[in-house]
Design a protein around this motif. Structure first.
Motif, PDB file in Angstrom:
ATOM      1  N   VAL A 124       0.869  -1.180   0.000  1.00  0.00           N
ATOM      2  CA  VAL A 124       0.000   0.000   0.000  1.00  0.00           C
ATOM      3  C   VAL A 124       0.906   1.231   0.000  1.00  0.00           C
ATOM      4  O   VAL A 124       1.589   1.507   0.974  1.00  0.00           O
ATOM      5  N   THR A 125       0.913   1.948  -1.119  1.00  0.00           N
ATOM      6  CA  THR A 125       1.821   3.093  -1.272  1.00  0.00           C
ATOM      7  C   THR A 125       1.174   4.430  -0.931  1.00  0.00           C
ATOM      8  O   THR A 125       1.871   5.418  -0.735  1.00  0.00           O
ATOM      9  N   GLY A 126      -0.156   4.477  -0.885  1.00  0.00           N
ATOM     10  CA  GLY A 126      -0.835   5.734  -0.575  1.00  0.00           C
ATOM     11  C   GLY A 126      -2.265   5.508  -0.146  1.00  0.00           C
ATOM     12  O   GLY A 126      -2.898   4.517  -0.547  1.00  0.00           O
ATOM     13  N   LEU A 127      -2.797   6.413   0.686  1.00  0.00           N
ATOM     14  CA  LEU A 127      -4.190   6.358   1.147  1.00  0.00           C
ATOM     15  C   LEU A 127      -4.774   7.758   1.068  1.00  0.00           C
ATOM     16  O   LEU A 127      -4.066   8.757   1.250  1.00  0.00           O
ATOM     17  N   SER A 128      -6.083   7.834   0.799  1.00  0.00           N
ATOM     18  CA  SER A 128      -6.757   9.134   0.786  1.00  0.00           C
ATOM     19  C   SER A 128      -8.241   8.946   1.033  1.00  0.00           C
ATOM     20  O   SER A 128      -8.861   8.022   0.484  1.00  0.00           O
ATOM     21  N   TRP A 129      -8.816   9.812   1.894  1.00  0.00           N
ATOM     22  CA  TRP A 129     -10.264   9.864   2.128  1.00  0.00           C
ATOM     23  C   TRP A 129     -10.869  10.898   1.192  1.00  0.00           C
ATOM     24  O   TRP A 129     -10.267  11.940   0.931  1.00  0.00           O
ATOM     25  N   ASN A 130     -12.082  10.627   0.694  1.00  0.00           N
ATOM     26  CA  ASN A 130     -12.697  11.582  -0.236  1.00  0.00           C
ATOM     27  C   ASN A 130     -13.323  12.759   0.513  1.00  0.00           C
ATOM     28  O   ASN A 130     -13.269  12.838   1.747  1.00  0.00           O
ATOM     29  N   MET A 181       2.212   5.247  -7.049  1.00  0.00           N
ATOM     30  CA  MET A 181       3.002   5.544  -5.859  1.00  0.00           C
ATOM     31  C   MET A 181       2.318   6.473  -4.864  1.00  0.00           C
ATOM     32  O   MET A 181       2.740   6.561  -3.707  1.00  0.00           O
ATOM     33  N   CYS A 182       1.273   7.184  -5.299  1.00  0.00           N
ATOM     34  CA  CYS A 182       0.609   8.127  -4.398  1.00  0.00           C
ATOM     35  C   CYS A 182      -0.743   8.500  -4.989  1.00  0.00           C
ATOM     36  O   CYS A 182      -0.990   8.283  -6.183  1.00  0.00           O
ATOM     37  N   LEU A 183      -1.610   9.073  -4.190  1.00  0.00           N
ATOM     38  CA  LEU A 183      -2.911   9.531  -4.672  1.00  0.00           C
ATOM     39  C   LEU A 183      -3.511  10.513  -3.688  1.00  0.00           C
ATOM     40  O   LEU A 183      -3.114  10.575  -2.516  1.00  0.00           O
ATOM     41  N   GLN A 184      -4.481  11.311  -4.186  1.00  0.00           N
ATOM     42  CA  GLN A 184      -5.125  12.327  -3.351  1.00  0.00           C
ATOM     43  C   GLN A 184      -6.478  12.684  -3.948  1.00  0.00           C
ATOM     44  O   GLN A 184      -6.570  13.040  -5.118  1.00  0.00           O
ATOM     45  N   PHE A 185      -7.544  12.566  -3.118  1.00  0.00           N
ATOM     46  CA  PHE A 185      -8.875  12.958  -3.559  1.00  0.00           C
ATOM     47  C   PHE A 185      -8.973  14.479  -3.672  1.00  0.00           C
ATOM     48  O   PHE A 185      -8.307  15.221  -2.944  1.00  0.00           O
ATOM     49  N   HIS A 186      -9.832  14.922  -4.594  1.00  0.00           N
ATOM     50  CA  HIS A 186     -10.168  16.341  -4.715  1.00  0.00           C
ATOM     51  C   HIS A 186     -10.856  16.779  -3.419  1.00  0.00           C
ATOM     52  O   HIS A 186     -11.720  16.072  -2.891  1.00  0.00           O
ATOM     53  N   PRO A 187     -10.501  17.938  -2.840  1.00  0.00           N
ATOM     54  CA  PRO A 187     -11.079  18.348  -1.557  1.00  0.00           C
ATOM     55  C   PRO A 187     -12.550  18.722  -1.614  1.00  0.00           C
ATOM     56  O   PRO A 187     -13.193  18.850  -0.565  1.00  0.00           O
ATOM     57  N   GLU A 188     -13.122  18.905  -2.815  1.00  0.00           N
ATOM     58  CA  GLU A 188     -14.527  19.281  -2.930  1.00  0.00           C
ATOM     59  C   GLU A 188     -15.338  18.278  -3.742  1.00  0.00           C
ATOM     60  O   GLU A 188     -16.476  17.987  -3.409  1.00  0.00           O
ATOM     61  N   ASN A 189     -14.780  17.773  -4.822  1.00  0.00           N
ATOM     62  CA  ASN A 189     -15.472  16.794  -5.673  1.00  0.00           C
ATOM     63  C   ASN A 189     -15.107  15.391  -5.204  1.00  0.00           C
ATOM     64  O   ASN A 189     -13.980  14.932  -5.392  1.00  0.00           O
ATOM     65  N   GLY A 195      -3.459  10.909  -8.971  1.00  0.00           N
ATOM     66  CA  GLY A 195      -2.438   9.936  -8.590  1.00  0.00           C
ATOM     67  C   GLY A 195      -1.152  10.167  -9.340  1.00  0.00           C
ATOM     68  O   GLY A 195      -1.105  10.894 -10.334  1.00  0.00           O
ATOM     69  N   GLY A 196      -0.088   9.546  -8.860  1.00  0.00           N
ATOM     70  CA  GLY A 196       1.222   9.622  -9.508  1.00  0.00           C
ATOM     71  C   GLY A 196       1.788   8.230  -9.670  1.00  0.00           C
ATOM     72  O   GLY A 196       1.643   7.380  -8.786  1.00  0.00           O
ATOM     73  N   SER A 197       2.446   7.977 -10.800  1.00  0.00           N
ATOM     74  CA  SER A 197       2.931   6.636 -11.106  1.00  0.00           C
ATOM     75  C   SER A 197       4.443   6.548 -11.008  1.00  0.00           C
ATOM     76  O   SER A 197       5.152   7.557 -10.926  1.00  0.00           O
ATOM     77  N   PHE A 198       4.940   5.320 -11.066  1.00  0.00           N
ATOM     78  CA  PHE A 198       6.373   5.079 -10.990  1.00  0.00           C
ATOM     79  C   PHE A 198       7.112   5.635 -12.205  1.00  0.00           C
ATOM     80  O   PHE A 198       8.273   6.036 -12.103  1.00  0.00           O
ATOM     81  N   ASN A 199       6.440   5.671 -13.359  1.00  0.00           N
ATOM     82  CA  ASN A 199       7.102   6.160 -14.574  1.00  0.00           C
ATOM     83  C   ASN A 199       7.072   7.678 -14.716  1.00  0.00           C
ATOM     84  O   ASN A 199       7.456   8.214 -15.757  1.00  0.00           O
ATOM     85  N   GLY A 200       6.602   8.406 -13.679  1.00  0.00           N
ATOM     86  CA  GLY A 200       6.634   9.862 -13.685  1.00  0.00           C
ATOM     87  C   GLY A 200       5.376  10.529 -14.182  1.00  0.00           C
ATOM     88  O   GLY A 200       5.336  11.763 -14.316  1.00  0.00           O
ATOM     89  N   GLU A 201       4.330   9.774 -14.422  1.00  0.00           N
ATOM     90  CA  GLU A 201       3.088  10.324 -14.961  1.00  0.00           C
ATOM     91  C   GLU A 201       2.144  10.739 -13.837  1.00  0.00           C
ATOM     92  O   GLU A 201       2.014  10.047 -12.821  1.00  0.00           O
ATOM     93  N   VAL A 202       1.476  11.867 -14.024  1.00  0.00           N
ATOM     94  CA  VAL A 202       0.430  12.327 -13.103  1.00  0.00           C
ATOM     95  C   VAL A 202      -0.913  12.070 -13.779  1.00  0.00           C
ATOM     96  O   VAL A 202      -1.101  12.405 -14.952  1.00  0.00           O
ATOM     97  N   LEU A 203      -1.851  11.459 -13.042  1.00  0.00           N
ATOM     98  CA  LEU A 203      -3.128  11.045 -13.620  1.00  0.00           C
ATOM     99  C   LEU A 203      -4.281  11.591 -12.802  1.00  0.00           C
ATOM    100  O   LEU A 203      -4.158  11.822 -11.595  1.00  0.00           O
ATOM    101  N   LEU A 204      -5.422  11.769 -13.474  1.00  0.00           N
ATOM    102  CA  LEU A 204      -6.653  12.201 -12.811  1.00  0.00           C
ATOM    103  C   LEU A 204      -7.781  11.293 -13.249  1.00  0.00           C
ATOM    104  O   LEU A 204      -8.045  11.141 -14.443  1.00  0.00           O
TER     105      LEU A 204
END
Length: 497
Positions: A124-130, A181-189, A195-204
């Motif tokens: 488990v590399t990351g946790l986030s509450w919505n 490797m990491c993730l974060q929920f939007h603070p309002e939606n 999230g962010g990946s091992f290959n350097g990509e940022v995703l939504l």
């Protein structure tokens, strides 16, 4: 010539001391007489009575004089307000210790979640509450890569408010061709998840969609990270306050800010920074190493009081204070980017003796922040001074994630290499955990933890074989009083003197 001579003694009798005469006398009382007597009643009588129901009786509401009641409340309001203010400042129960039997039940594990199809092969590399606090997301990957990532990883979400949660299967699954490797929920939606990946990509991702959940991506190229993305956060746009952007950091030393373009399904780079060796303290600078060499970053957090100020931790052990508007030295020519990158560092703190794993700012004191490191130390800093005001050494191996409680000013948590969740109360005056909880069923390292800001009694941890445990903290751990705020302020202030 000289001879010994012995004279007769001369006696001088006292003119004031008198001779003392002593005589003995005795007395005896008569024998005491004692008698025992008992008395017992032997008559008992019981009487009962019961009223009979009378269906003819009609109840009527009492008449209320609203004006008189309002006048009474107005007259006693100053006294009540004075008493409440006095109670808030009272220290009558300061130092009160609770019974150990109550403390044992203060933290309970309510859920043990996992993704059974991964067979415990990923961490488990990351946790986030919505945004509503009802859904927990977890990213799965590995921290121990030796080469290019070939893992088939995933992101899973669980709605814990839903009846009949399947603890071994997420409600929704996002498959990934490499480790997330990491993730974060939007603070309002509550449906948007970055999230962010091992290959350097940022995703939504948009979890409200049915088929393709990927809403936008940064792609891989000169503007993307060249090393794994280790943290992503949502921040307010500096020009349009109603809009939120994504900020990401990576092992390449870059801090990049992305704007969401839903039409093109792209994350567009609009600003960026890079932390370089020139920001290291003199004692850590190595002769022959260029000043524009990037420093690998590990963690980031923004101040809750000043949205322009943020802190980053690094693999070097240094913690850097940064500002979103800083105009530091530009990056070296070897760093390719479509936007100019510059140093955001405004201050450097006394470093750990190992990589910094986590940084977090207090919700109750604008100057207090917390760090954990692989040097096995937990530190509390005052943002205005270089050296820590408090160092805690739990003796549980490496310390990974750490966080302040959003509900209690003096409560903080950290996770350990030995598989434990440790809770500390800075107000207790003791540098030992008030709770030492087994957070990994198989004694694996616990890499991440996350407090629930909406439901402050909930705390989640994730370990090295893919298990997520959700703990419920009792009310005695979550109280926020003026006394605790003052205790934290005193700790930070005294350390700065």
């Amino acid at each position: 010539m000289f001879t010994d001579e012995r004279l007769e003694p001369v006696e001088f009798k006292s003119c004031w001391k008198k001779e003392i005469y002593v005589s003995d006398a005795g007395a005896q009382t008569q024998d005491l007489q004692v008698k025992d007597a008992v008395c017992q009643s032997f008559y008992a009588n019981e009487v009962g009575t019961q009223t009979e129901r009378d269906s003819q009786i009609k109840l009527t509401l009492a008449k209320v004089d609203d004006e008189s009641l309002a006048a009474f409340l107005r007259s006693v309001e100053p006294l009540f307000t004075k008493c409440i203010k006095s109670n808030n400042k009272s220290r009558a129960f300061e130092g009160l210790e609770k019974h150990p039997e109550n403390e044992a039940a203060s933290v309970t594990c309510t859920h043990t979640l996992s993704y059974s199809e991964l067979n415990g092969e990923l961490q488990v590399t990351g946790l986030s509450w919505n945004a509503t606090g009802s859904t927990l997301a977890a990213s799965f990957g590995r921290f121990d890569h030796e080469d290019w990532c070939t893992h088939k990883a995933a992101v899973g979400t669980w709605n814990l408010d839903r009846h009949g949660v399947k603890e071994d299967r997420p409600d929704s699954v996002i498959d990934s061709s490499c480790c997330v490797m990491c993730l974060q929920f939007h603070p309002e939606n509550p449906a948007w998840l970055a999230g962010g990946s091992f290959n350097g990509e940022v995703l939504l991702w948009d979890l409200s969609q049915e088929d393709d959940l990927l809403l936008a991506t940064s792609g891989i190229g000169d503007d993307a990270h060249r090393e794994p993305v280790v943290r992503v956060l949502w921040i307010t746009d500096t020009t349009k306050k109603t809009q939120l952007n994504i900020i990401s950091i990576g092992g390449d030393g870059k801090i990049l800010i992305w704007k969401v373009d839903q039409k093109k399904r792209k994350l567009r780079l609009i600003d960026g920074f890079v932390v370089m060796a020139q920001s290291l303290p003199p004692s850590m600078k190595v002769r022959g190493v260029r000043g524009d060499k990037e420093i690998s970053l590990t963690s980031i957090v923004f101040s809750h009081e000043d949205s322009d100020t943020f802190l980053v931790g690094s693999e070097s052990g240094c913690i850097f204070k940064c500002n979103i508007h800083a105009k530091g030295n530009p990056a070296g020519s070897h760093v390719a980017s479509s936007v100019p990158l510059r140093s955001p560092v405004t201050f450097t703190y006394h470093p750990h003796h190992g990589p910094v794993q986590s940084v977090d700012c207090s919700h109750y004191n604008r100057h207090a922040f917390l760090t954990s490191s692989m040097d096995q130390c937990l530190r509390v800093y005052n943002m205005l001074q270089a050296h820590p005001v408090l160092i805690i050494e739990p003796g549980e191996g490496y310390l990974f994630s750490c966080a302040w409680s959003p509900a209690s000013p003096t409560l903080l948590a950290t996770t350990t290499e030995s598989g434990y969740l440790l809770l500390y109360d800075l107000g207790s005056g003791k540098l030992v955990p008030i709770h030492r909880i087994e957070a990994s069923p198989s004694k694996q390292p616990v890499f991440t933890l996350q407090f629930n800001s909406k439901q402050s009694q909930l705390l989640a941890t994730g370990d090295g074989v893919g298990f997520i445990r959700v703990f419920t903290l009792s009310k005695d751990l979550l109280s926020s009083t003026s006394q605790k705020v003052e205790q934290l302020a005193n700790l930070i202030t005294m350390g700065a003197e």
